[in-house]
Design an enzyme around this catalytic site. Structure first.
Site, PDB file in Angstrom:
ATOM      1  N   LYS A 203     -65.345 -73.777  22.083  1.00 46.38           N
ATOM      2  CA  LYS A 203     -66.005 -72.668  21.379  1.00 46.38           C
ATOM      3  C   LYS A 203     -65.503 -72.561  19.948  1.00 46.38           C
ATOM      4  O   LYS A 203     -64.390 -72.998  19.621  1.00 46.38           O
ATOM      5  CB  LYS A 203     -65.823 -71.341  22.110  1.00 46.38           C
TER       6      LYS A 203
ATOM      7  N   GLY B  84     -55.784 -75.846  19.814  1.00 49.47           N
ATOM      8  CA  GLY B  84     -56.411 -75.906  18.494  1.00 49.47           C
ATOM      9  C   GLY B  84     -57.233 -74.697  18.119  1.00 49.47           C
ATOM     10  O   GLY B  84     -57.801 -74.644  17.040  1.00 49.47           O
TER      11      GLY B  84
ATOM     12  N   ALA C 117     -60.393 -73.245  22.527  1.00 50.60           N
ATOM     13  CA  ALA C 117     -60.453 -72.793  23.925  1.00 50.60           C
ATOM     14  C   ALA C 117     -60.591 -73.932  24.933  1.00 50.60           C
ATOM     15  O   ALA C 117     -61.312 -73.816  25.916  1.00 50.60           O
ATOM     16  CB  ALA C 117     -61.574 -71.754  24.122  1.00 50.60           C
ATOM     17  N   GLY C 118     -59.870 -75.030  24.700  1.00 49.00           N
ATOM     18  CA  GLY C 118     -59.906 -76.153  25.638  1.00 49.00           C
ATOM     19  C   GLY C 118     -59.369 -75.769  27.009  1.00 49.00           C
ATOM     20  O   GLY C 118     -59.946 -76.130  28.041  1.00 49.00           O
ATOM     21  N   GLY C 119     -58.270 -75.030  27.049  1.00 46.41           N
ATOM     22  CA  GLY C 119     -57.714 -74.585  28.331  1.00 46.41           C
ATOM     23  C   GLY C 119     -58.693 -73.671  29.058  1.00 46.41           C
ATOM     24  O   GLY C 119     -58.868 -73.763  30.282  1.00 46.41           O
ATOM     25  N   SER C 120     -59.349 -72.801  28.305  1.00 53.23           N
ATOM     26  CA  SER C 120     -60.323 -71.884  28.912  1.00 53.23           C
ATOM     27  C   SER C 120     -61.518 -72.668  29.468  1.00 53.23           C
ATOM     28  O   SER C 120     -62.060 -72.320  30.525  1.00 53.23           O
ATOM     29  CB  SER C 120     -60.820 -70.882  27.868  1.00 53.23           C
ATOM     30  N   ALA C 121     -61.926 -73.716  28.770  1.00 53.48           N
ATOM     31  CA  ALA C 121     -63.023 -74.560  29.257  1.00 53.48           C
ATOM     32  C   ALA C 121     -62.634 -75.199  30.590  1.00 53.48           C
ATOM     33  O   ALA C 121     -63.436 -75.227  31.538  1.00 53.48           O
ATOM     34  CB  ALA C 121     -63.354 -75.644  28.225  1.00 53.48           C
TER      35      ALA C 121
ATOM     36  N   ASP D 108     -60.926 -65.860  26.847  1.00 55.02           N
ATOM     37  CA  ASP D 108     -62.072 -66.697  26.466  1.00 55.02           C
ATOM     38  C   ASP D 108     -62.764 -67.353  27.654  1.00 55.02           C
ATOM     39  O   ASP D 108     -63.753 -68.061  27.473  1.00 55.02           O
ATOM     40  CB  ASP D 108     -61.602 -67.879  25.588  1.00 55.02           C
TER      41      ASP D 108
END
Ligand code: C5P
Length: 303
Positions: free
Chosen positions: A11, A102, A105-109, A141
């Site tokens: 995002k 970064g 929101a890679g962890g949230s994905a 997120d």
């Protein structure tokens, strides 16, 4: 063997308005999210026990990833299993493409992808309402990573409402070699803004630009309250934003709490040109092009 792959997007916060910290320590937000075409793919298979394996592309370098116990995918599995009164089992493989730590929101994905994939693998048929509630418990997120598209986020970011978006938006994303701690950036925001309002103001111009599909109007309306604190902590990010704009981007912006910088461009062609111009700098070896808005976490293979 039964297996499912779910794809979940990164995002960008097109608008991130931050208020004074609440009693629980979180900050009230008024944010506009957009899901963009950088994805993590998460595959789950049936297994007797629980395991998580994370595959990181070479370009991300030697980043430290959380252990199985600390991984947000394991937390997602535990919460979903507890909701249904079952034991979490499965073998999970995460193929990462979203820059780690970064501000995208890679962890949230990954958490959102795990909820969708495990719901199918375990055949538990969780309602959308329950899935969104569990997602909110996992992180501010995560509900947006389920919903995708372009959306307004309020509360601490977890209350999500779809927005009308008629455009195709072209972005260049430049990840940084070193992550930036989200809590540290919020803390620095508090230092810089001791008088922040309880309720961050609305983002009417930006919402109108999205509905109109006008990239120049969107560029003029992009705003991030965490940008100044992030640049204070990492001054070179300000130089990178200036450089991208000088190379033809309509506007540069820090993504979320940073350090990834994103650049809105007028077209796919313009985005490729800006990406090419920014690619010759060894301080940020990776330059990505992505368009938005794209779907939230969704099943891509089923076998
Ligand atoms: O909710 P999430 O786990 O993504 O938040 C990570 C950290 O970011 C929180 O512990 C908090 O320090 C900060 N945060 C905040 N206000 C928000 C969202 C996140 O202060 N609305």
């Amino acid at each position: 063997m039964s297996e499912r792959t779910v794809r979940a997007p990164a995002k960008i916060n097109l608008h991130l308005g931050v208020g004074a910290p609440r009693e629980d320590g979180y900050h009230p937000l008024l944010t506009v999210y957009q899901a963009v075409g950088l994805h993590d793919d998460l595959t789950v298979r049936e297994a007797e026990t629980w395991s998580v394996e994370v595959e990181v592309p070479d370009w991300m370098g030697g980043i430290a990833l959380p252990t199985v116990e600390d991984n947000i995918v394991t937390r997602a599995a535990r919460l979903l299993a507890r909701h249904h009164g079952i034991e979490p089992t499965g073998s999970v493989h995460v193929a990462k493409s979203i820059p780690v730590a970064g501000g995208m929101a890679g962890g949230s994905a990954d958490a959102a992808a795990a909820l969708v994939a495990l719901d199918r693998l375990w055949g538990v048929d969780t309602s959308d309402e329950d899935l969104l509630r569990i997602a909110a418990d996992l992180g501010s997120d995560v509900p947006f990573a389920l919903v995708g598209g372009s959306a307004l986020g309020t509360g601490r970011g977890e209350l999500v409402e779809a927005l009308t978006d008629t455009g195709t938006w072209w972005w260049v994303a430049v990840p940084s070699r070193d992550g930036l701690s989200t809590p540290a950036v919020y803390r620095h925001f508090d230092e810089l803004h001791p008088d922040a309002p309880c309720d961050p103001p609305p983002a009417d111009d930006l919402v109108a630009a999205l509905a109109a599909g006008d990239p120049h109007a969107l560029a003029a309306a992009l705003h991030n309250d965490l940008q100044a604190p992030a640049i204070d902590l990492r001054p070179e990010l300000g130089d990178l934003l200036d450089r991208g704009e000088a190379e033809g981007a309509l506007r540069g912006l820090i993504s979320g709490s940073g350090p990834t910088c994103v650049f809105l461009c007028e077209s796919a062609e313009a985005a490729r040109a800006v990406a090419g111009a920014l690619s010759d700098d060894e301080s940020h070896p990776v330059v990505l092009v992505a368009n938005g808005a794209v779907a939230g976490a969704h099943l891509v293979t089923y076998g």
